[in-house]
Design a protein around this motif. Structure first.
Motif, PDB file in Angstrom:
ATOM      1  N   GLY A 271     -20.258 -27.249 -15.932  1.00 43.94           N
ATOM      2  CA  GLY A 271     -20.503 -27.186 -14.497  1.00 43.94           C
ATOM      3  C   GLY A 271     -19.500 -26.312 -13.767  1.00 43.94           C
ATOM      4  O   GLY A 271     -19.854 -25.582 -12.832  1.00 43.94           O
ATOM      5  N   ILE A 272     -18.257 -26.365 -14.202  1.00 43.34           N
ATOM      6  CA  ILE A 272     -17.214 -25.557 -13.569  1.00 43.34           C
ATOM      7  C   ILE A 272     -17.396 -24.077 -13.894  1.00 43.34           C
ATOM      8  O   ILE A 272     -17.292 -23.212 -13.026  1.00 43.34           O
ATOM      9  CB  ILE A 272     -15.821 -26.056 -14.003  1.00 43.34           C
ATOM     10  CG1 ILE A 272     -15.568 -27.467 -13.446  1.00 43.34           C
ATOM     11  CG2 ILE A 272     -14.719 -25.101 -13.546  1.00 43.34           C
ATOM     12  CD1 ILE A 272     -14.312 -28.130 -13.970  1.00 43.34           C
ATOM     13  N   VAL A 332     -18.168 -37.566 -13.089  1.00 41.11           N
ATOM     14  CA  VAL A 332     -18.238 -36.146 -13.442  1.00 41.11           C
ATOM     15  C   VAL A 332     -19.245 -35.442 -12.548  1.00 41.11           C
ATOM     16  O   VAL A 332     -18.980 -34.350 -12.018  1.00 41.11           O
ATOM     17  CB  VAL A 332     -18.616 -35.976 -14.932  1.00 41.11           C
ATOM     18  CG1 VAL A 332     -18.900 -34.507 -15.253  1.00 41.11           C
ATOM     19  CG2 VAL A 332     -17.511 -36.512 -15.831  1.00 41.11           C
ATOM     20  N   GLU A 333     -20.395 -36.054 -12.354  1.00 43.08           N
ATOM     21  CA  GLU A 333     -21.436 -35.454 -11.511  1.00 43.08           C
ATOM     22  C   GLU A 333     -20.984 -35.319 -10.060  1.00 43.08           C
ATOM     23  O   GLU A 333     -21.262 -34.310  -9.401  1.00 43.08           O
ATOM     24  CB  GLU A 333     -22.708 -36.299 -11.603  1.00 43.08           C
ATOM     25  CG  GLU A 333     -23.362 -36.218 -12.982  1.00 43.08           C
ATOM     26  CD  GLU A 333     -24.478 -37.224 -13.172  1.00 43.08           C
ATOM     27  OE1 GLU A 333     -24.662 -38.088 -12.269  1.00 43.08           O
ATOM     28  OE2 GLU A 333     -25.179 -37.158 -14.207  1.00 43.08           O
ATOM     29  N   LEU A 339     -17.480 -29.989  -5.838  1.00 43.02           N
ATOM     30  CA  LEU A 339     -16.967 -28.640  -6.106  1.00 43.02           C
ATOM     31  C   LEU A 339     -17.953 -27.584  -5.578  1.00 43.02           C
ATOM     32  O   LEU A 339     -17.539 -26.592  -4.962  1.00 43.02           O
ATOM     33  CB  LEU A 339     -16.740 -28.463  -7.607  1.00 43.02           C
ATOM     34  CG  LEU A 339     -16.160 -27.122  -8.070  1.00 43.02           C
ATOM     35  CD1 LEU A 339     -14.810 -26.846  -7.404  1.00 43.02           C
ATOM     36  CD2 LEU A 339     -16.017 -27.107  -9.591  1.00 43.02           C
ATOM     37  N   LYS A 340     -19.233 -27.821  -5.808  1.00 42.64           N
ATOM     38  CA  LYS A 340     -20.248 -26.896  -5.287  1.00 42.64           C
ATOM     39  C   LYS A 340     -20.179 -26.836  -3.750  1.00 42.64           C
ATOM     40  O   LYS A 340     -20.233 -25.773  -3.150  1.00 42.64           O
ATOM     41  CB  LYS A 340     -21.642 -27.356  -5.724  1.00 42.64           C
ATOM     42  CG  LYS A 340     -21.935 -27.164  -7.189  1.00 42.64           C
ATOM     43  CD  LYS A 340     -23.326 -27.681  -7.519  1.00 42.64           C
ATOM     44  CE  LYS A 340     -23.617 -27.573  -9.013  1.00 42.64           C
ATOM     45  NZ  LYS A 340     -24.941 -28.127  -9.362  1.00 42.64           N
ATOM     46  N   ASN A 341     -20.022 -28.008  -3.158  1.00 41.03           N
ATOM     47  CA  ASN A 341     -19.928 -28.067  -1.691  1.00 41.03           C
ATOM     48  C   ASN A 341     -18.709 -27.328  -1.180  1.00 41.03           C
ATOM     49  O   ASN A 341     -18.745 -26.690  -0.119  1.00 41.03           O
ATOM     50  CB  ASN A 341     -19.883 -29.522  -1.219  1.00 41.03           C
ATOM     51  CG  ASN A 341     -21.179 -30.260  -1.501  1.00 41.03           C
ATOM     52  OD1 ASN A 341     -22.229 -29.639  -1.674  1.00 41.03           O
ATOM     53  ND2 ASN A 341     -21.134 -31.584  -1.536  1.00 41.03           N
ATOM     54  N   ALA A 342     -17.598 -27.440  -1.943  1.00 45.50           N
ATOM     55  CA  ALA A 342     -16.355 -26.787  -1.534  1.00 45.50           C
ATOM     56  C   ALA A 342     -16.513 -25.272  -1.504  1.00 45.50           C
ATOM     57  O   ALA A 342     -15.901 -24.576  -0.682  1.00 45.50           O
ATOM     58  CB  ALA A 342     -15.213 -27.189  -2.469  1.00 45.50           C
ATOM     59  N   PHE A 343     -17.335 -24.730  -2.401  1.00 41.67           N
ATOM     60  CA  PHE A 343     -17.571 -23.294  -2.429  1.00 41.67           C
ATOM     61  C   PHE A 343     -18.526 -22.838  -1.325  1.00 41.67           C
ATOM     62  O   PHE A 343     -18.482 -21.702  -0.875  1.00 41.67           O
ATOM     63  CB  PHE A 343     -18.141 -22.879  -3.786  1.00 41.67           C
ATOM     64  CG  PHE A 343     -17.095 -22.589  -4.819  1.00 41.67           C
ATOM     65  CD1 PHE A 343     -16.375 -21.410  -4.788  1.00 41.67           C
ATOM     66  CD2 PHE A 343     -16.805 -23.515  -5.811  1.00 41.67           C
ATOM     67  CE1 PHE A 343     -15.399 -21.138  -5.736  1.00 41.67           C
ATOM     68  CE2 PHE A 343     -15.828 -23.256  -6.771  1.00 41.67           C
ATOM     69  CZ  PHE A 343     -15.131 -22.064  -6.727  1.00 41.67           C
TER      70      PHE A 343
END
Length: 345
Positions: A271-272, A332-333, A339-343
């Protein structure tokens, strides 16, 4: 706060807690002379397919390493270890405190290489200094390594040949062996075949605490119990260690714990990477290393925790994310979603 800091911040896996609670009112012999420890040793010998192995269970990894290396080496003898090795960076000079020098080598991907051994033991040292320098006698490796990599069967065979050439012992730190058994081609049996000694880690693999040291080389067995006791390594309530390893060695529990933590680590890794971030090192195990922009970490820090490895520059930081038996899939999900939101924002 969801933690990916390490794999030993929680108590113990349910299977371990269950047997400890159920056996809480047993009367057991002290100092490892109890039925549970004896049965744990029997089960370990069966796993490694060596009925002559000497097994002693210690409370922690640093204790195991320092007692073993202290017992195995004479006063003038030294240990070859990669610079990132646990005994070099995370054990407060415990090996040196026993009087034995750690000869640090460069290694590759956190692993000692044959070339490292040749350089440490080659003629260039003896021609120059001879008996004026310490004598390399033991090669310290870990499976998995401190940076999450693993030795392959071929690499282990090559290390064994190099050790035989230079009359060295091969010792393997197995603090995260459960993870390594799942993601490498090195088995219990192969470790017992190629290493003079190794240990099966419990603390980072579902146990409340405990590491089971296995000694294969008969030359290293004599009086080991005396040295372990002298160095504070013999627990009066030894059955608490034996009980845990008895359960870990039953069936495939130990390996399953490693497989579970690895699966979630790889899911985290995928995912990362899909978001364009980069791995610091290629790791197949439950330890994953990434370089993150500091501004992204700032957006995640209120919900998640990790270990900072290194400040790369003013805008980037290398972090370590670790999964374990206690990590939940939804954690983990959630990390990946946040993380997606942070981007995005």
């Amino acid at each position: 706060m969801i933690s990916f800091v390490n794999d030993y911040s929680n108590g113990a896996c349910p299977e371990i807690l269950e047997v400890m609670i159920n056996n809480n009112f047993e009367n057991n012999n002290p100092y490892g002379r109890d039925y549970h420890t004896e049965n744990a040793i029997k089960l370990i010998r069966e796993k490694i397919k060596n009925e002559n192995a000497y097994v002693r269970i210690f409370s922690g990894g640093t204790q195991t390493n320092l007692v073993a290396i202290c017992a195995f080496l004479r006063p003038h003898e030294a240990v070859i270890a990669v610079k990132t090795g646990h005994i070099c960076v995370h054990e407060t000079g415990s090996i040196e405190a026993t009087g034995h020098k750690c000869i640090e080598v460069t290694g590759k991907d956190g692993k000692v290489t044959v070339e490292d051994i040749e350089k440490a033991c080659g003629e260039q040292n003896w021609d120059h200094a001879g008996i004026l320098i310490v004598k390399p006698k033991l090669v310290y490796i870990s499976q998995t390594t401190e940076v999450g990599t693993v030795y392959t069967k071929e690499e282990l065979y090559n290390l064994r040949k190099a050790c035989d050439k230079h009359n060295l012992y091969l010792y393997c730190d197995g603090a995260r062996l459960a993870s390594a058994l799942d993601c490498s081609d090195v088995t219990y049996e192969l470790l017992a075949k190629l290493c003079d000694s190794f240990y099966i880690g419990g603390t980072k693999n579902g146990a409340l605490f405990g590491e089971a040291l296995v000694i294969i080389n008969d030359r290293l067995k004599e009086d080991f119990g005396y040295i372990a006791k002298q160095r504070g390594g013999v627990l009066a309530k030894g059955w608490l260690l034996g009980l845990q390893f008895e359960r870990l060695m039953e069936g495939d529990l130990y390996k399953n714990i490693g497989a579970y933590s690895n699966r979630l680590a790889i899911k985290l890794k995928k995912g990362i990477l899909d978001l364009g971030l980069k791995s610091r090192i290629e790791s197949p195990s439950n330890q994953q290393f990434f370089v993150f922009p500091n501004k992204i970490l700032a957006k995640l820090k209120d919900k998640f925790d990790w270990e900072i490895i290194e400040k790369i520059d003013s805008e980037h930081t290398e972090i370590r994310l670790v999964t374990s038996w206690s990590t939940k899939e939804e954690e983990v999900e959630l990390f990946l979603q946040e993380l997606k939101n942070a981007f995005k924002y």
